[in-house]
Design a protein around this motif. Structure first.
Motif, PDB file in Angstrom:
ATOM      1  N   GLY A 226    -106.613  80.335 -78.617  1.00 28.30           N
ATOM      2  CA  GLY A 226    -106.903  81.645 -78.059  1.00 28.30           C
ATOM      3  C   GLY A 226    -106.879  81.677 -76.547  1.00 28.30           C
ATOM      4  N   ASP A 227    -106.922  80.516 -75.919  1.00 27.49           N
ATOM      5  CA  ASP A 227    -106.815  80.416 -74.456  1.00 27.49           C
ATOM      6  C   ASP A 227    -105.357  80.159 -74.084  1.00 27.49           C
ATOM      7  OD1 ASP A 227    -108.133  79.928 -71.700  1.00 27.49           O
ATOM      8  OD2 ASP A 227    -106.939  78.111 -72.026  1.00 27.49           O
ATOM      9  N   ARG A 228    -104.805  80.936 -73.181  1.00 24.93           N
ATOM     10  CA  ARG A 228    -103.379  80.852 -72.865  1.00 24.93           C
ATOM     11  C   ARG A 228    -102.971  79.475 -72.338  1.00 24.93           C
ATOM     12  NH1 ARG A 228    -100.785  85.634 -73.191  1.00 24.93           N
ATOM     13  NH2 ARG A 228    -102.064  87.520 -73.263  1.00 24.93           N
ATOM     14  N   GLU A 229    -103.753  78.928 -71.433  1.00 25.11           N
ATOM     15  CA  GLU A 229    -103.408  77.609 -70.877  1.00 25.11           C
ATOM     16  C   GLU A 229    -103.443  76.538 -71.966  1.00 25.11           C
ATOM     17  OE1 GLU A 229    -105.748  76.560 -67.523  1.00 25.11           O
ATOM     18  OE2 GLU A 229    -105.279  78.384 -66.390  1.00 25.11           O
ATOM     19  N   THR A 230    -104.445  76.609 -72.821  1.00 25.06           N
ATOM     20  CA  THR A 230    -104.549  75.628 -73.893  1.00 25.06           C
ATOM     21  C   THR A 230    -103.417  75.794 -74.896  1.00 25.06           C
ATOM     22  OG1 THR A 230    -106.950  75.649 -73.639  1.00 25.06           O
ATOM     23  CG2 THR A 230    -106.078  74.667 -75.643  1.00 25.06           C
ATOM     24  N   ALA A 231    -103.008  77.034 -75.157  1.00 24.23           N
ATOM     25  CA  ALA A 231    -101.881  77.264 -76.063  1.00 24.23           C
ATOM     26  C   ALA A 231    -100.635  76.558 -75.540  1.00 24.23           C
ATOM     27  CB  ALA A 231    -101.631  78.758 -76.218  1.00 24.23           C
ATOM     28  N   GLY A 232    -100.426  76.614 -74.227  1.00 23.23           N
ATOM     29  CA  GLY A 232     -99.291  75.912 -73.637  1.00 23.23           C
ATOM     30  C   GLY A 232     -99.399  74.406 -73.812  1.00 23.23           C
ATOM     31  N   ARG A 233    -100.604  73.872 -73.659  1.00 22.75           N
ATOM     32  CA  ARG A 233    -100.800  72.423 -73.845  1.00 22.75           C
ATOM     33  C   ARG A 233    -100.581  72.031 -75.305  1.00 22.75           C
ATOM     34  NH1 ARG A 233    -105.286  73.710 -70.521  1.00 22.75           N
ATOM     35  NH2 ARG A 233    -104.936  73.093 -68.349  1.00 22.75           N
ATOM     36  N   LEU A 234    -100.974  72.890 -76.216  1.00 24.34           N
ATOM     37  CA  LEU A 234    -100.746  72.614 -77.634  1.00 24.34           C
ATOM     38  C   LEU A 234     -99.246  72.574 -77.944  1.00 24.34           C
ATOM     39  CD1 LEU A 234    -103.565  74.847 -79.160  1.00 24.34           C
ATOM     40  CD2 LEU A 234    -103.343  72.375 -79.487  1.00 24.34           C
ATOM     41  N   VAL A 235     -98.492  73.470 -77.316  1.00 22.38           N
ATOM     42  CA  VAL A 235     -97.034  73.454 -77.497  1.00 22.38           C
ATOM     43  C   VAL A 235     -96.458  72.145 -76.979  1.00 22.38           C
ATOM     44  CG1 VAL A 235     -94.859  74.541 -76.842  1.00 22.38           C
ATOM     45  CG2 VAL A 235     -96.830  75.961 -77.451  1.00 22.38           C
ATOM     46  N   GLU A 236     -96.918  71.712 -75.813  1.00 21.79           N
ATOM     47  CA  GLU A 236     -96.461  70.438 -75.247  1.00 21.79           C
ATOM     48  C   GLU A 236     -96.824  69.266 -76.161  1.00 21.79           C
ATOM     49  OE1 GLU A 236     -98.242  70.227 -71.423  1.00 21.79           O
ATOM     50  OE2 GLU A 236     -97.100  71.914 -70.587  1.00 21.79           O
ATOM     51  N   GLY A 237     -97.922  69.401 -76.888  1.00 19.72           N
ATOM     52  CA  GLY A 237     -98.342  68.352 -77.814  1.00 19.72           C
ATOM     53  C   GLY A 237     -97.654  68.417 -79.162  1.00 19.72           C
ATOM     54  N   ALA A 238     -96.655  69.319 -79.294  1.00 19.59           N
ATOM     55  CA  ALA A 238     -95.866  69.460 -80.521  1.00 19.59           C
ATOM     56  C   ALA A 238     -96.666  70.087 -81.657  1.00 19.59           C
ATOM     57  CB  ALA A 238     -95.279  68.118 -80.954  1.00 19.59           C
ATOM     58  N   VAL A 239     -97.471  71.100 -81.337  1.00 16.52           N
ATOM     59  CA  VAL A 239     -98.256  71.753 -82.380  1.00 16.52           C
ATOM     60  C   VAL A 239     -97.360  72.441 -83.414  1.00 16.52           C
ATOM     61  CG1 VAL A 239     -98.517  73.925 -81.087  1.00 16.52           C
ATOM     62  CG2 VAL A 239    -100.206  73.293 -82.820  1.00 16.52           C
ATOM     63  N   LEU A 240     -96.208  72.977 -82.971  1.00 16.00           N
ATOM     64  CA  LEU A 240     -95.333  73.669 -83.913  1.00 16.00           C
ATOM     65  C   LEU A 240     -94.711  72.706 -84.922  1.00 16.00           C
ATOM     66  CD1 LEU A 240     -93.646  76.264 -81.527  1.00 16.00           C
ATOM     67  CD2 LEU A 240     -95.476  76.642 -83.174  1.00 16.00           C
ATOM     68  N   ASP A 241     -94.400  71.506 -84.485  1.00 14.39           N
ATOM     69  CA  ASP A 241     -93.895  70.498 -85.428  1.00 14.39           C
ATOM     70  C   ASP A 241     -94.970  70.146 -86.454  1.00 14.39           C
ATOM     71  OD1 ASP A 241     -91.460  70.408 -84.164  1.00 14.39           O
ATOM     72  OD2 ASP A 241     -91.982  68.695 -82.891  1.00 14.39           O
ATOM     73  N   MET A 242     -96.210  70.049 -85.981  1.00  8.33           N
ATOM     74  CA  MET A 242     -97.316  69.768 -86.907  1.00  8.33           C
ATOM     75  C   MET A 242     -97.463  70.894 -87.910  1.00  8.33           C
ATOM     76  SD  MET A 242    -100.632  70.812 -87.610  1.00  8.33           S
ATOM     77  CE  MET A 242    -101.283  71.535 -86.114  1.00  8.33           C
ATOM     78  N   LEU A 243     -97.372  72.141 -87.448  1.00  8.36           N
ATOM     79  CA  LEU A 243     -97.522  73.283 -88.344  1.00  8.36           C
ATOM     80  C   LEU A 243     -96.422  73.307 -89.404  1.00  8.36           C
ATOM     81  CD1 LEU A 243     -98.523  76.050 -85.774  1.00  8.36           C
ATOM     82  CD2 LEU A 243    -100.013  74.864 -87.384  1.00  8.36           C
ATOM     83  N   LYS A 244     -95.239  72.909 -89.002  1.00  3.72           N
ATOM     84  CA  LYS A 244     -94.129  72.835 -89.959  1.00  3.72           C
ATOM     85  C   LYS A 244     -94.447  71.831 -91.064  1.00  3.72           C
ATOM     86  CE  LYS A 244     -89.079  72.351 -90.003  1.00  3.72           C
ATOM     87  NZ  LYS A 244     -87.889  72.083 -89.162  1.00  3.72           N
ATOM     88  N   GLU A 245     -95.112  70.737 -90.701  1.00  3.81           N
ATOM     89  CA  GLU A 245     -95.455  69.695 -91.675  1.00  3.81           C
ATOM     90  C   GLU A 245     -96.532  70.155 -92.652  1.00  3.81           C
ATOM     91  OE1 GLU A 245     -96.507  66.081 -89.687  1.00  3.81           O
ATOM     92  OE2 GLU A 245     -94.797  66.176 -88.326  1.00  3.81           O
ATOM     93  N   VAL A 246     -97.499  70.942 -92.177  1.00  3.56           N
ATOM     94  CA  VAL A 246     -98.639  71.314 -93.036  1.00  3.56           C
ATOM     95  C   VAL A 246     -98.449  72.676 -93.701  1.00  3.56           C
ATOM     96  CG1 VAL A 246    -100.178  69.967 -91.591  1.00  3.56           C
ATOM     97  CG2 VAL A 246    -100.000  72.424 -91.209  1.00  3.56           C
ATOM     98  N   MET A 247     -97.336  73.338 -93.452  1.00 13.37           N
ATOM     99  CA  MET A 247     -97.148  74.699 -93.940  1.00 13.37           C
ATOM    100  C   MET A 247     -97.177  74.793 -95.463  1.00 13.37           C
ATOM    101  SD  MET A 247     -94.291  77.471 -92.723  1.00 13.37           S
ATOM    102  CE  MET A 247     -94.733  77.252 -91.009  1.00 13.37           C
TER     103      MET A 247
END
Length: 368
Positions: A226-247
């Motif tokens: 919910g925090d914009r800066e943290t959302a960017g850090r999550l993207v850098e940490g490959a959060v979308l790849d993780m979400l693809k795995e757990v979907m």
């Protein structure tokens, strides 16, 4: 109890008339007696059911008994001569107390329990570590204890270390739940979001843990996102790849986080999400109402922020208009609105008016 039930309204010892005949269970004292019996291997009856505890504040006598019990437990915890099994039993009692109500949580926090609990977060004793981190989790429900956890030397880092390398999945999951609890305070959420170890720990737990642990990690990730800066850090940490795995395993949680990340993460998140367009369309075909709603909302954001290139990528899917039409007719109210928006974007792109997509974006987002 038998005295009262037989119709007496006086104290059986002093003969004085009782102000009222309501009995309050002294659970604090009972716990203290139970521990004394266990230490001496004396049989003690099973604990009473907690039914009837409805959140009403303890009366003064019961609260004083709780303070006495907590003081007794912390004295034992502070002694360097206690065996590990005894320490574990003491911390378990604190864990139970901390779960009871806000009065108990306040009493434990004010008595200085958190610095003592920190000592045992790093031990390789599975039950002890679980009990220590779970006690901190239960204490964190109280606002004042959140501040104590954040300010006590070693407390936050100790919980983060359990998240990263806890002995059991349960310990890691409860550390993740503690992160979620602390994130209820906006300033703490920003502070936690700046810690790479927190982000990595949550992403690792979401990828590798059992389903229940994954869920605890995903809830914490959603709150941080919910925090914009943290959302960017999550993207850098490959959060979308993780979400693809757990979907497949946790589709609703994964789609909710993806929508939030794409909305809050800026153009970096849009670029990272571009390879997910096909997966999002698959969700529109066969997902639940809730996942379809998140998927269509995510596609709208991707196309609006990403421009003509993203719209063209979506338009290459031959059945996309049919899928959108179906969602406009059968989806939730929000899904219908988003589907109509996405259809307009596609039609304008097809008509060569894709420039209007970006011009319309800021006004439309302001109305959401």
């Amino acid at each position: 109890m038998l005295w009262i039930e037989s119709g007496h309204n006086t104290c059986p010892k002093t003969g004085q008339t009782l102000v009222n005949t309501n009995l309050v269970s002294n659970r604090a004292l009972k716990s203290l007696i139970a521990m004394w019996c266990r230490e001496r291997r004396i049989p003690f009856g099973a604990a009473e059911s907690s039914e009837g505890q409805n959140g009403v504040a303890l009366n003064k006598a019961a609260f004083e008994a709780t303070k006495m019990t907590v003081s007794f437990l912390l004295d034992k915890l502070g002694s360097d001569s206690q065996a590990v099994d005894m320490v574990n039993r003491v911390i378990y009692e604190l864990r139970v107390f901390a779960k009871t109500d806000s009065d108990s949580r306040a009493c434990i926090g004010e008595a200085g329990a958190i610095p003592l609990l920190v000592r045992y977060l790093g031990l390789d004793h599975p039950k002890l570590q679980v009990n220590a981190v779970t006690t901190i989790l239960n204490l964190s429900i109280l606002e004042a204890n959140k501040a104590r956890i954040m300010e006590t030397d070693g407390a936050l880092n100790g919980v983060i270390e359990v998240l990263r390398s806890g002995v059991t999945w349960e310990a890691k999951a409860n550390a993740a739940a503690t992160m979620y609890s602390l994130c209820a305070v906006s300033a703490y959420r920003k502070r936690l979001g700046k810690k790479t170890r927190v982000i990595k720990g949550l992403l690792e737990l979401a990828r590798e843990g059992p389903t229940s642990s994954k869920r605890d990690a995903l809830v914490a990730i959603l709150t941080l996102a919910g925090d914009r800066e943290t959302a960017g850090r999550l993207v850098e940490g490959a959060v979308l790849d993780m979400l693809k795995e757990v979907m497949v395993e946790l589709p609703e949680e994964a789609m909710t986080i993806m929508e939030t990340i794409v909305k809050k993460g800026g153009f970096v998140a849009i670029a990272a999400a571009s390879h997910m367009i096909g997966r999002l369309v698959a969700v529109l075909r066969s997902g639940t109402d809730r996942t379809k709603e998140s998927a269509i909302a995510t596609l709208v954001i991707i196309c609006r922020k990403g421009g003509a290139e993203m719209v063209a990528e979506l338009a290459r899917i031959t059945t996309i208009e049919m899928i959108i039409w179906e969602l406009m007719g059968t989806g939730t109210a929000r899904a219908k609105r988003k589907a109509a928006s996405l259809m307009r974007i596609l039609r304008r792109w097809a008509a060569g008016l894709e420039g209007d997509v970006l011009e319309e974006f800021s006004m439309t987002m302001a109305l959401q």
